[in-house]
Design an enzyme around this catalytic site. Structure first.
Site, mmCIF file in Angstrom:
data_model
loop_
_atom_site.group_PDB
_atom_site.id
_atom_site.type_symbol
_atom_site.label_atom_id
_atom_site.label_comp_id
_atom_site.label_asym_id
_atom_site.label_seq_id
_atom_site.Cartn_x
_atom_site.Cartn_y
_atom_site.Cartn_z
ATOM 1 N N ASP A 14 0.790 -1.081 0.027
ATOM 2 C CA ASP A 14 -0.456 -0.118 -0.212
ATOM 3 C C ASP A 14 0.856 1.250 -0.238
ATOM 4 O OD1 ASP A 14 -2.418 1.441 0.515
ATOM 5 O OD2 ASP A 14 -1.429 2.231 1.971
ATOM 6 N N ASP A 16 -0.053 4.903 0.801
ATOM 7 C CA ASP A 16 0.278 6.023 1.758
ATOM 8 C C ASP A 16 -0.093 5.342 2.966
ATOM 9 O OD1 ASP A 16 -0.253 8.223 0.632
ATOM 10 O OD2 ASP A 16 -2.484 7.391 0.009
#
Length: 242
Positions: A14, A16
């Site tokens: 992922d 962020d």
């Protein structure tokens, strides 16, 4: 399960909060947007968005407009859906989502899209080890952030909010975004490790049947990620051995 990388062909990260230090910028943008909206609607006695509860439960890791819908529903507020092209001043689901994005872009411009040192260190090691790497994000800003951070060449695949819109993929906690990354990397879910910092992301990884779902707890949220089903919790990516 072993914490070495010998059993994996691919790592899906992922963006962020795992790779880039933009998770808090997203949270700040959501808070600014919704607090402003609630103040205008309810006056100075409004109940502000609380990042540790409201944001984590209803918004974090979820596609932008779903985040708007979830938070509004949690406050029993009904707004028209509007249209994707709604301006940031429009009081609609899409208008509020676009208002949040304007604030987020301004924060990135002023504060920068910084990469976590441990993430960069491990990405370079994994790249040298010829592991396949994919970056995923529910955000339509993923390409913009990765380019701003100078990481474009690091990844073999990118699946983000733009991809989801183009291909009709469901957002987290559904595993679609991770499964699409596997398809692009030409690996099976059982050959891939997921690195996620959101409850929705961990839940999606577990639902997709991946070899291991690692919760990245950079801000003391180990228990929440464990409850979501993470196979392992780390605070830094350097805890994962090559």
């Amino acid at each position: 399960m072993s914490d070495t990388m010998n059993n994996y062909k691919a790592i899906i990260l992922d963006m962020d909060g795992v790779v880039t230090q933009t998770a808090m910028l997203h949270a700040e943008a959501w808070k600014q947007m919704f607090d402003g909206f609630l103040r205008e609607r309810e006056g100075n006695d409004f109940q502000p968005l609380v990042i540790k509860t409201d944001y984590k439960r209803h918004i974090d890791g979820i596609p932008r407009f779903d985040g708007v819908r979830n938070f509004l529903a949690s406050r029993q507020i009904e707004l028209p859906e509007g249209h994707y092209e709604d301006g940031a001043d429009k009081e609609s689901v899409y208008g509020l989502g676009n208002r949040k994005n304007v604030i987020f872009r301004e924060l990135v411009e002023t504060k920068g899209a910084h990469v976590y040192d441990d993430a960069l260190q491990m990405l370079e090691k994994w790249k040298k080890a010829e592991l396949k790497l994919a970056i995923i994000s529910s955000s339509r800003n993923c390409r913009y952030i990765i380019e701003a951070a100078g990481l474009t060449e690091m990844f073999d695949a990118r699946v983000d909010g733009e991809t989801m819109g183009e291909e009709g993929l469901s957002g987290k906690p559904e595993p679609d975004i991770f499964l699409k990354a596997c398809e692009l990397l030409e690996v099976e879910p059982q050959e891939a490790m997921i690195l996620e910092d959101s409850i929705a992301g961990v839940s999606a990884g577990k639902k997709g049947g991946f070899a291991q779902v690692v919760g990245v707890a950079r801000h003391g949220d180990e228990s929440e990620l464990e409850e979501a089903g993470a196979d392992r919790i780390v605070k830094k990516l350097t805890e994962l051995k090559l």
